[in-house]
Design a protein around this motif. Structure first.
Motif, PDB file in Angstrom:
ATOM      1  N   ALA A 283       0.830  -1.210   0.000  1.00  0.00           N
ATOM      2  CA  ALA A 283       0.000   0.000   0.000  1.00  0.00           C
ATOM      3  C   ALA A 283       0.859   1.252   0.000  1.00  0.00           C
ATOM      4  CB  ALA A 283      -0.925  -0.010   1.220  1.00  0.00           C
ATOM      5  N   ARG A 284       1.956   1.218   0.721  1.00  0.00           N
ATOM      6  CA  ARG A 284       2.833   2.398   0.767  1.00  0.00           C
ATOM      7  C   ARG A 284       3.380   2.727  -0.616  1.00  0.00           C
ATOM      8  NH1 ARG A 284       7.753   3.355   5.145  1.00  0.00           N
ATOM      9  NH2 ARG A 284       7.204   5.552   5.499  1.00  0.00           N
ATOM     10  N   VAL A 285       3.715   1.709  -1.392  1.00  0.00           N
ATOM     11  CA  VAL A 285       4.183   1.926  -2.758  1.00  0.00           C
ATOM     12  C   VAL A 285       3.068   2.519  -3.611  1.00  0.00           C
ATOM     13  CG1 VAL A 285       5.029   0.789  -4.847  1.00  0.00           C
ATOM     14  CG2 VAL A 285       5.913   0.100  -2.609  1.00  0.00           C
ATOM     15  N   LEU A 286       1.850   2.006  -3.444  1.00  0.00           N
ATOM     16  CA  LEU A 286       0.710   2.519  -4.221  1.00  0.00           C
ATOM     17  C   LEU A 286       0.447   3.990  -3.901  1.00  0.00           C
ATOM     18  CD1 LEU A 286      -1.757  -0.507  -3.899  1.00  0.00           C
ATOM     19  CD2 LEU A 286      -0.379   0.130  -5.891  1.00  0.00           C
ATOM     20  N   LEU A 287       0.604   4.364  -2.640  1.00  0.00           N
ATOM     21  CA  LEU A 287       0.372   5.748  -2.234  1.00  0.00           C
ATOM     22  C   LEU A 287       1.478   6.673  -2.711  1.00  0.00           C
ATOM     23  CD1 LEU A 287      -0.755   5.048   1.446  1.00  0.00           C
ATOM     24  CD2 LEU A 287      -2.232   5.902  -0.382  1.00  0.00           C
ATOM     25  N   GLN A 288       2.724   6.276  -2.474  1.00  0.00           N
ATOM     26  CA  GLN A 288       3.851   7.163  -2.753  1.00  0.00           C
ATOM     27  C   GLN A 288       4.223   7.213  -4.224  1.00  0.00           C
ATOM     28  OE1 GLN A 288       7.051   5.772  -0.221  1.00  0.00           O
ATOM     29  NE2 GLN A 288       6.395   7.039   1.487  1.00  0.00           N
ATOM     30  N   GLU A 289       4.207   6.073  -4.891  1.00  0.00           N
ATOM     31  CA  GLU A 289       4.746   6.006  -6.249  1.00  0.00           C
ATOM     32  C   GLU A 289       3.679   5.999  -7.336  1.00  0.00           C
ATOM     33  OE1 GLU A 289       7.587   2.871  -6.636  1.00  0.00           O
ATOM     34  OE2 GLU A 289       8.555   3.305  -4.710  1.00  0.00           O
ATOM     35  N   GLU A 296      -8.727   3.801  -2.275  1.00  0.00           N
ATOM     36  CA  GLU A 296      -8.394   2.885  -3.363  1.00  0.00           C
ATOM     37  C   GLU A 296      -7.222   1.988  -2.992  1.00  0.00           C
ATOM     38  OE1 GLU A 296      -7.395   2.883  -8.167  1.00  0.00           O
ATOM     39  OE2 GLU A 296      -7.616   4.782  -7.081  1.00  0.00           O
ATOM     40  N   ALA A 297      -6.191   2.549  -2.340  1.00  0.00           N
ATOM     41  CA  ALA A 297      -5.056   1.743  -1.909  1.00  0.00           C
ATOM     42  C   ALA A 297      -5.500   0.678  -0.914  1.00  0.00           C
ATOM     43  CB  ALA A 297      -3.984   2.631  -1.288  1.00  0.00           C
ATOM     44  N   ALA A 298      -6.397   1.063   0.010  1.00  0.00           N
ATOM     45  CA  ALA A 298      -6.913   0.108   0.987  1.00  0.00           C
ATOM     46  C   ALA A 298      -7.629  -1.043   0.297  1.00  0.00           C
ATOM     47  CB  ALA A 298      -7.856   0.819   1.959  1.00  0.00           C
ATOM     48  N   HIS A 299      -8.447  -0.708  -0.688  1.00  0.00           N
ATOM     49  CA  HIS A 299      -9.185  -1.735  -1.427  1.00  0.00           C
ATOM     50  C   HIS A 299      -8.235  -2.652  -2.203  1.00  0.00           C
ATOM     51  CE1 HIS A 299     -12.294  -3.631  -3.826  1.00  0.00           C
ATOM     52  NE2 HIS A 299     -11.635  -3.291  -4.916  1.00  0.00           N
ATOM     53  N   ARG A 300      -7.208  -2.069  -2.824  1.00  0.00           N
ATOM     54  CA  ARG A 300      -6.282  -2.852  -3.638  1.00  0.00           C
ATOM     55  C   ARG A 300      -5.523  -3.899  -2.810  1.00  0.00           C
ATOM     56  NH1 ARG A 300      -4.552  -0.600  -8.595  1.00  0.00           N
ATOM     57  NH2 ARG A 300      -6.351   0.425  -9.568  1.00  0.00           N
ATOM     58  N   VAL A 301      -5.262  -3.588  -1.558  1.00  0.00           N
ATOM     59  CA  VAL A 301      -4.482  -4.528  -0.737  1.00  0.00           C
ATOM     60  C   VAL A 301      -5.358  -5.345   0.207  1.00  0.00           C
ATOM     61  CG1 VAL A 301      -2.421  -3.110  -0.876  1.00  0.00           C
ATOM     62  CG2 VAL A 301      -3.976  -2.802   1.059  1.00  0.00           C
ATOM     63  N   PHE A 309      -7.877   0.288   7.546  1.00  0.00           N
ATOM     64  CA  PHE A 309      -6.597   0.396   6.846  1.00  0.00           C
ATOM     65  C   PHE A 309      -5.759   1.525   7.430  1.00  0.00           C
ATOM     66  CE2 PHE A 309      -4.371   2.787   3.436  1.00  0.00           C
ATOM     67  CZ  PHE A 309      -3.360   1.876   3.182  1.00  0.00           C
ATOM     68  N   SER A 310      -6.352   2.681   7.650  1.00  0.00           N
ATOM     69  CA  SER A 310      -5.618   3.824   8.185  1.00  0.00           C
ATOM     70  C   SER A 310      -5.057   3.529   9.569  1.00  0.00           C
ATOM     71  CB  SER A 310      -6.512   5.058   8.226  1.00  0.00           C
ATOM     72  OG  SER A 310      -6.894   5.457   6.928  1.00  0.00           O
ATOM     73  N   ALA A 311      -5.859   2.839  10.401  1.00  0.00           N
ATOM     74  CA  ALA A 311      -5.396   2.505  11.750  1.00  0.00           C
ATOM     75  C   ALA A 311      -4.218   1.544  11.694  1.00  0.00           C
ATOM     76  CB  ALA A 311      -6.544   1.900  12.551  1.00  0.00           C
ATOM     77  N   ALA A 312      -4.318   0.517  10.845  1.00  0.00           N
ATOM     78  CA  ALA A 312      -3.228  -0.447  10.720  1.00  0.00           C
ATOM     79  C   ALA A 312      -1.981   0.207  10.135  1.00  0.00           C
ATOM     80  CB  ALA A 312      -3.682  -1.610   9.840  1.00  0.00           C
TER      81      ALA A 312
END
Length: 331
Positions: A283-289, A296-301, A309-312
């Motif tokens: 998810a970090r890669v999806l957000l940053q890059e 959407e990032a939460a759903h993808r992973v 997702f935000s809490a984790a």
């Protein structure tokens, strides 16, 4: 300590190069710390090869072969360690010992205790991005008897006898160290210091990983240990559609309780914890890059609720996923 440039003024043969530890980028020609593009009849690309301490040389290469060849190489007593960051599975024939296989993102240790010869094929169009180090007996000699109870003693064992090979489990930490050999921004003396520090980090991490692996094998047996590694590779191959613990246990041929117990012993986390952590890293890669939004990032992973997702994410990284989007846009 100044680094010694290992490139002879008259150029290098394939055997010379492999003696420098470029077992994972055969045929390449070392370059200086500053990046320099090369174009030869055998390959295009670049390779770093510098002795950072007596008996310790760091190597890093990014090359594409432009011809088909079988390279036969003579090598002196050496421990070669490398990881292939990009490339395909390859086979090397160690004369008198048969074939050994090298796979992407796995750390391979090849110990030559006596002068030997091996053969590796290169294929036109193949690209290899690799990094690693090689150790000569002189590196271990300085420690004397202090190696008796140290992780380095395990590395030293690999350069005794004739030929020995170890393939270690995939390690995110080692992959990061290997990438830094290519991606660091430093030049001159600062670059030299960085390469020395990074090479020593590489040696220490490999020694600890090998030591820990042998301890786990002694605890649970090699077959059970290999099943745990196989289970993690299955999980990592598709982090979005991961099997259940029962399905995973059946695929590797062990009962669920044994797999869960051994998995936590080897990796320090549960099967669920490993999948969750790897999804957060994805998810970090999806957000940053890739500029994806939080939902959407939460759903993808695989998170059903953005709030979960935000809490984790905050618990794992120490910051909110929304702040990562801002950092990515700022970069």
């Amino acid at each position: 300590m100044a680094l010694q440039n290992l490139i002879p003024s008259g150029g290098m043969t394939a055997s010379d190069i492999v003696r420098l530890g470029a077992a994972f980028s055969l045929g390449a020609q070392p370059v200086d710390v500053s990046p320099r593009e090369l174009d030869t009849p055998l390959y295009t690309g670049r390779l770093l090869a510098h002795e950072v301490q007596p008996g310790l040389t760091v190597t890093a290469s990014d090359i594409t072969y432009v011809t088909n060849q079988d390279l036969t190489v003579d090598i002196e007593p050496t421990l070669l360690c490398g990881v292939m960051l990009k490339g395909c599975t390859t086979e090397t024939e160690v004369i008198g010992y048969g074939r050994v296989t090298r796979c992407p993102e796995r750390v391979h240790l090849m110990g030559f205790g006596v002068p030997m010869r091996y053969r590796s094929p290169v294929v036109s169009g193949q690209r290899f991005l690799t990094a690693g180090f090689f150790l000569k007996p002189a590196f271990f000699a300085r420690f004397g008897d202090d190696l008796a109870d140290d992780g380095l003693a395990t590395l030293q064992e690999l350069v005794t006898g004739e030929f020995r090979m170890e393939t270690l489990a995939r390690s995110a930490r080692l992959l990061e160290i290997a990438r830094l050999c290519h991606e660091h921004p430093y030049r001159g003396q600062l670059g030299e210091l960085f390469l020395e520090s990074n090479a020593l980090s590489y040696v220490v991490e490999v020694a600890e990983l090998l030591k820990r692996e042998r301890r786990m094998i002694a605890l649970m047996g090699r077959r059970q240990y290999e099943r745990v590694l196989e289970a993690r590779e299955i999980l990592d191959s598709d982090l979005v559609n991961t099997p259940t613990s029962l399905q995973l246990a059946r695929r590797v041929g062990v009962n669920v309780t044994t797999l869960q117990t051994n998995f936590k012993a080897v990796f320090g986390t549960t099967i669920f914890g490993h999948v969750r952590d790897q999804r957060l890293l994805m998810a970090r890669v999806l957000l940053q890059e890739h500029g994806l939004g939080v939902a959407e990032a939460a759903h993808r992973v695989g998170f059903s609720r953005p709030s979960a997702f935000s809490a984790a994410y905050r618990k794992y990284f120490g910051c909110s996923p929304r702040s990562e989007i801002r950092q990515g846009k700022g970069a």
